[in-house]
Write a protein that holds these residues in place. Sequence first.
Motif, mmCIF file in Angstrom:
data_model
loop_
_atom_site.group_PDB
_atom_site.id
_atom_site.type_symbol
_atom_site.label_atom_id
_atom_site.label_comp_id
_atom_site.label_asym_id
_atom_site.label_seq_id
_atom_site.Cartn_x
_atom_site.Cartn_y
_atom_site.Cartn_z
ATOM 1 N N GLN A 86 0.834 -1.312 -0.082
ATOM 2 C CA GLN A 86 0.009 -0.218 -0.055
ATOM 3 C C GLN A 86 0.797 1.213 -0.068
ATOM 4 O OE1 GLN A 86 -2.576 0.848 3.218
ATOM 5 N NE2 GLN A 86 -3.992 2.159 1.787
ATOM 6 N N VAL A 87 1.885 1.284 0.661
ATOM 7 C CA VAL A 87 2.856 2.511 0.643
ATOM 8 C C VAL A 87 3.198 2.773 -0.705
ATOM 9 C CG1 VAL A 87 5.144 3.161 1.541
ATOM 10 C CG2 VAL A 87 3.638 2.329 3.087
ATOM 11 N N ASN A 88 3.782 1.642 -1.328
ATOM 12 C CA ASN A 88 4.213 1.770 -2.954
ATOM 13 C C ASN A 88 2.899 2.409 -3.673
ATOM 14 O OD1 ASN A 88 6.812 1.294 -3.134
ATOM 15 N ND2 ASN A 88 6.616 -0.868 -2.814
ATOM 16 N N LYS A 93 7.025 16.462 -11.615
ATOM 17 C CA LYS A 93 7.417 14.937 -11.141
ATOM 18 C C LYS A 93 8.401 15.545 -9.771
ATOM 19 C CE LYS A 93 8.410 12.553 -15.242
ATOM 20 N NZ LYS A 93 9.529 12.042 -16.228
ATOM 21 N N PRO A 94 8.480 14.452 -8.865
ATOM 22 C CA PRO A 94 9.107 14.813 -7.550
ATOM 23 C C PRO A 94 10.550 14.962 -8.093
ATOM 24 C CG PRO A 94 8.223 12.625 -7.498
ATOM 25 C CD PRO A 94 7.890 13.222 -8.714
ATOM 26 N N TRP A 95 11.425 15.826 -7.216
ATOM 27 C CA TRP A 95 12.756 16.355 -7.495
ATOM 28 C C TRP A 95 13.422 14.971 -7.082
ATOM 29 C CZ3 TRP A 95 16.593 17.136 -3.841
ATOM 30 C CH2 TRP A 95 17.842 17.561 -4.542
ATOM 31 N N HIS A 96 12.957 14.180 -6.054
ATOM 32 C CA HIS A 96 13.963 13.157 -5.488
ATOM 33 C C HIS A 96 12.624 12.275 -4.879
ATOM 34 C CE1 HIS A 96 17.500 11.116 -4.339
ATOM 35 N NE2 HIS A 96 16.790 11.052 -2.994
ATOM 36 N N VAL A 97 12.908 11.021 -4.803
ATOM 37 C CA VAL A 97 12.199 10.042 -4.116
ATOM 38 C C VAL A 97 13.185 8.915 -3.579
ATOM 39 C CG1 VAL A 97 10.585 8.061 -4.297
ATOM 40 C CG2 VAL A 97 10.000 10.090 -5.988
ATOM 41 N N GLU A 98 12.796 8.612 -2.277
ATOM 42 C CA GLU A 98 14.001 7.985 -1.405
ATOM 43 C C GLU A 98 12.966 6.878 -0.563
ATOM 44 O OE1 GLU A 98 17.136 9.135 1.696
ATOM 45 O OE2 GLU A 98 17.071 10.347 -0.199
ATOM 46 N N GLY A 99 13.692 5.685 -0.575
ATOM 47 C CA GLY A 99 13.136 4.543 0.363
ATOM 48 C C GLY A 99 12.238 3.599 -0.440
ATOM 49 N N SER A 100 12.098 3.743 -1.665
ATOM 50 C CA SER A 100 11.223 2.668 -2.265
ATOM 51 C C SER A 100 11.680 1.291 -2.159
ATOM 52 C CB SER A 100 11.304 3.207 -3.812
ATOM 53 O OG SER A 100 10.791 4.630 -3.906
ATOM 54 N N ASN A 101 12.951 0.984 -1.993
ATOM 55 C CA ASN A 101 13.300 -0.404 -1.727
ATOM 56 C C ASN A 101 12.770 -1.412 -0.962
ATOM 57 O OD1 ASN A 101 15.341 0.266 -3.985
ATOM 58 N ND2 ASN A 101 16.986 0.323 -2.643
ATOM 59 N N HIS A 117 5.732 12.255 3.064
ATOM 60 C CA HIS A 117 6.478 11.217 3.731
ATOM 61 C C HIS A 117 5.141 10.311 3.844
ATOM 62 C CE1 HIS A 117 9.966 13.451 5.817
ATOM 63 N NE2 HIS A 117 8.902 14.641 5.560
ATOM 64 N N VAL A 118 5.437 9.008 3.216
ATOM 65 C CA VAL A 118 4.647 7.880 3.209
ATOM 66 C C VAL A 118 5.178 6.624 4.256
ATOM 67 C CG1 VAL A 118 3.284 6.296 1.853
ATOM 68 C CG2 VAL A 118 3.771 8.508 0.859
ATOM 69 N N PHE A 119 4.662 6.452 5.166
ATOM 70 C CA PHE A 119 5.064 5.686 6.213
ATOM 71 C C PHE A 119 4.241 4.244 5.983
ATOM 72 C CE2 PHE A 119 6.400 9.654 7.974
ATOM 73 C CZ PHE A 119 7.790 9.041 8.569
ATOM 74 N N GLN A 120 4.735 3.082 6.816
ATOM 75 C CA GLN A 120 4.130 2.179 7.297
ATOM 76 C C GLN A 120 3.577 2.317 8.621
ATOM 77 O OE1 GLN A 120 5.204 -1.963 6.888
ATOM 78 N NE2 GLN A 120 6.062 -1.461 5.008
ATOM 79 N N LYS A 121 2.408 2.160 9.254
ATOM 80 C CA LYS A 121 1.960 2.694 10.539
ATOM 81 C C LYS A 121 3.185 2.504 11.631
ATOM 82 C CE LYS A 121 -1.916 2.657 13.647
ATOM 83 N NZ LYS A 121 -2.231 4.047 13.604
#
Length: 123
Positions: free
Chosen positions: A53-55, A72-80, A95-99
């Motif tokens: 869901q985060v993805n 487009k976003p300038w930078h995206v980090e943490g997709s892995n 910021h998109v987190f898992q709870k």
Amino acid sequence: MSKKEHETDQLITHILKGIEEVKGQDIEILDLRDIENTVCDYFIICNGSSNTQVNAIVNSIQKTVSKSLKEKPWHVEGSNNAEWILMDFVHVVVHVFQKHIREFYDIEGLWGDAKSVKIETTY
């Protein structure tokens, strides 16, 4: 309202739409404009219930913003690992987190001086 403020408001509107399309939870906007030495004007924070869901939230935001504003976003980090994905749109950082990761880092607490707006959802 200046052109930059209008563009930022439009960006925030489309980011929120992207989050809501895939049922992102606990959406909150932190207004950082009155705090000195911040890296951006706004944080938008939300969470999903799984890395899938985060993805999906991040993909929905990218699709919605790209389609509507051709941005487009300038930078995206943490997709892995998709526990915490940061999307940098320069004036707005999402910021998109898992709870459980959101609770651990408590960004809202760290930026307690910021004006906070919780977005009510109907799902």
